[in-house]
Scaffold this active site. Structure first.
Site, PDB file in Angstrom:
ATOM      1  N   TYR A 133     -12.088  -6.674 -10.334  1.00  0.00           N
ATOM      2  CA  TYR A 133     -11.156  -7.474 -11.138  1.00  0.00           C
ATOM      3  C   TYR A 133     -11.825  -8.600 -11.909  1.00  0.00           C
ATOM      4  CZ  TYR A 133      -6.808  -5.297  -9.608  1.00  0.00           C
ATOM      5  OH  TYR A 133      -5.782  -4.419  -9.409  1.00  0.00           O
ATOM      6  N   LYS A 184     -15.068   2.053   1.532  1.00  0.00           N
ATOM      7  CA  LYS A 184     -15.646   3.377   1.253  1.00  0.00           C
ATOM      8  C   LYS A 184     -17.143   3.207   1.483  1.00  0.00           C
ATOM      9  CE  LYS A 184     -15.400   7.625  -0.402  1.00  0.00           C
ATOM     10  NZ  LYS A 184     -14.678   8.748   0.221  1.00  0.00           N
ATOM     11  N   ASP A 217      -9.928   6.812   1.517  1.00  0.00           N
ATOM     12  CA  ASP A 217      -9.235   8.097   1.300  1.00  0.00           C
ATOM     13  C   ASP A 217      -8.513   8.535   2.577  1.00  0.00           C
ATOM     14  OD1 ASP A 217     -11.811   8.345   2.347  1.00  0.00           O
ATOM     15  OD2 ASP A 217     -12.281  10.193   1.275  1.00  0.00           O
ATOM     16  N   ASP A 241      -5.008  -3.241  -4.074  1.00  0.00           N
ATOM     17  CA  ASP A 241      -3.982  -3.025  -5.095  1.00  0.00           C
ATOM     18  C   ASP A 241      -3.354  -1.642  -4.914  1.00  0.00           C
ATOM     19  OD1 ASP A 241      -2.504  -3.346  -7.526  1.00  0.00           O
ATOM     20  OD2 ASP A 241      -3.967  -2.039  -8.489  1.00  0.00           O
ATOM     21  N   ASP A 245       0.635  -0.419  -3.090  1.00  0.00           N
ATOM     22  CA  ASP A 245       1.694   0.424  -3.673  1.00  0.00           C
ATOM     23  C   ASP A 245       2.043   1.574  -2.724  1.00  0.00           C
ATOM     24  OD1 ASP A 245       1.715  -1.164  -5.936  1.00  0.00           O
ATOM     25  OD2 ASP A 245       1.618   0.513  -7.347  1.00  0.00           O
TER      26      ASP A 245
END
Ligand code: IPM
Ligand code: MN
Length: 340
Positions: A133, A184, A217, A241, A245
């Site tokens: 970001y 990750k 994942d 982020d 959701d």
């Protein structure tokens, strides 16, 4: 007990359903007896379209001095191409996150009845001022067939550590203290290793917190199949982020998701906002679900030290039994006020 202090709150209703859900949230704050002195700020897509203003340094400095900022939603209607992508995101939302050093994005989730996460309570602690970001990178040979675009992810020891320490503190307050790092590390070996080492080191200060790790994942599968495994999830800005959701979707819909953009060091006003957007398609019709904005106001009261009032609001939302799908803002609001 209320401290009976009047808190100074900057209110950015914003666009679409933003002003209506913010208004409902302020009514709930009043109902629990917390006095606010509010000042409204006209910011967002509508303001930009009117006079080109997004956010300047003077306004940012003014915002910094408040005890908190309550925001509804900002953004143009879907399909409205008059505002290029990034103008409001970078120029307003991220400018406040970076400028006010809102380094934690705290997003609690409570699975509503019938949702995949029915009965589960968990929270995402998202690093909010670093990662991809920050806008590191650039473009070369723009628009040609030889174009090169890079977009780096910035992870500082300082930034990761303060985020991880906040997440451990939150996790240590749970009945079953658990923290899961999501990253990750098998591919993002530099940043992943920094996050993993910091979690190990800071974890030594919190011996009662059980620590786990998920690749991002795999976490997407677990969010759907076994969300009850989570307490506090700590992760970087972009993973946080995306995962928030998904967390909203499995716990009943993004219409319930609240967020706190926090500066725990209190060098700038923290900002509280529902995770959902401006939903222009239903704006002005009294149809918006105000629960996420109301929870966000609950998180704001917690931050302002109004612990009992905050708990009343957050419990009333968690215990809300009404049907939000075929309801109206005023009906949801009156049912919630009854349950306080
Ligand atoms: C969020 C939003 C923002 C983000 C956008 C609007 C900049 O998606 O708060 O989750 O990416 O953080
Ligand atoms: Mn988002």
């Amino acid at each position: 007990m209320s401290t009976a202090r009047t808190h100074r709150v900057a209110v950015i209703g914003g666009d679409g359903i933003g002003p209506e859900v913010t208004e409902a949230a302020l009514q709930v704050v009043e109902a629990v007896g917390v006095a606010l002195e509010t000042e409204s700020f006209d910011l967002g897509a509508a303001r930009y379209l009117r006079d080109g203003f997004v956010l300047d340094e003077a306004t940012l400095n003014h915002l910094r001095g408040f005890d908190a900022i309550l925001l509804g939603a900002v953004g143009p209607a879907i399909g409205d191409t008059r505002i290029p992508g990034g103008v409001l995101e970078r120029g307003l939302l991220l400018k406040m996150r970076f400028g006010l050093d809102l380094y934690i994005n705290y997003r609690p989730f409570h699975g509503v009845p019938g949702s995949l996460a029915d009965g589960c309570d968990f929270a995402i602690v998202r690093e909010n001022t670093e990662g991809p970001y920050v806008g590191e990178g650039g473009v070369l040979r723009y628009g040609t067939k030889d174009e090169i675009a890079t977009q780096g992810s910035v992870n500082t020891r300082f930034g990761v550590e303060r985020c991880v320490r906040y997440a451990f503190t939150r996790a240590s307050e749970l009945d079953n203290p658990r923290l899961t790092l999501v990253h990750k590390t098998n591919v993002l070996t530099y940043s992943g290793d920094l996050w993993a080492r910091v979690v190990r080191e800071v974890g030594e200060e919190f011996p009662l917190v059980t620590v786990d790790y998920n690749h991002v994942d795999a976490a997407c599968i677990y969010f759907v199949e076994s969300p009850q495994r989570y307490g506090v999830i700590v992760t970087d800005n972009l993973f946080g982020d995306i995962l928030s959701d998904l967390a909203g979707a499995v716990s009943g819909g993004i219409g319930f998701a609240a967020s706190a953009n926090l500066n725990p060091a209190r060098t700038g006003a923290s900002l509280f906002e529902p995770v959902h957007g401006a939903a222009h398609d239903i704006a002005g019709q009294g149809l918006a679900n105000p629960l996420a904005a109301i929870s966000s106001a609950g998180l704001m009261l917690e931050h302002l030290g109004e612990i009992d009032a905050a708990a009343r609001i957050l419990h009333a939302v968690a215990d809300f039994k009404g049907d939000t799908s075929k309801s109206s803002t005023s009906k949801i609001l009156s049912e919630l006020l009854e349950g306080l």
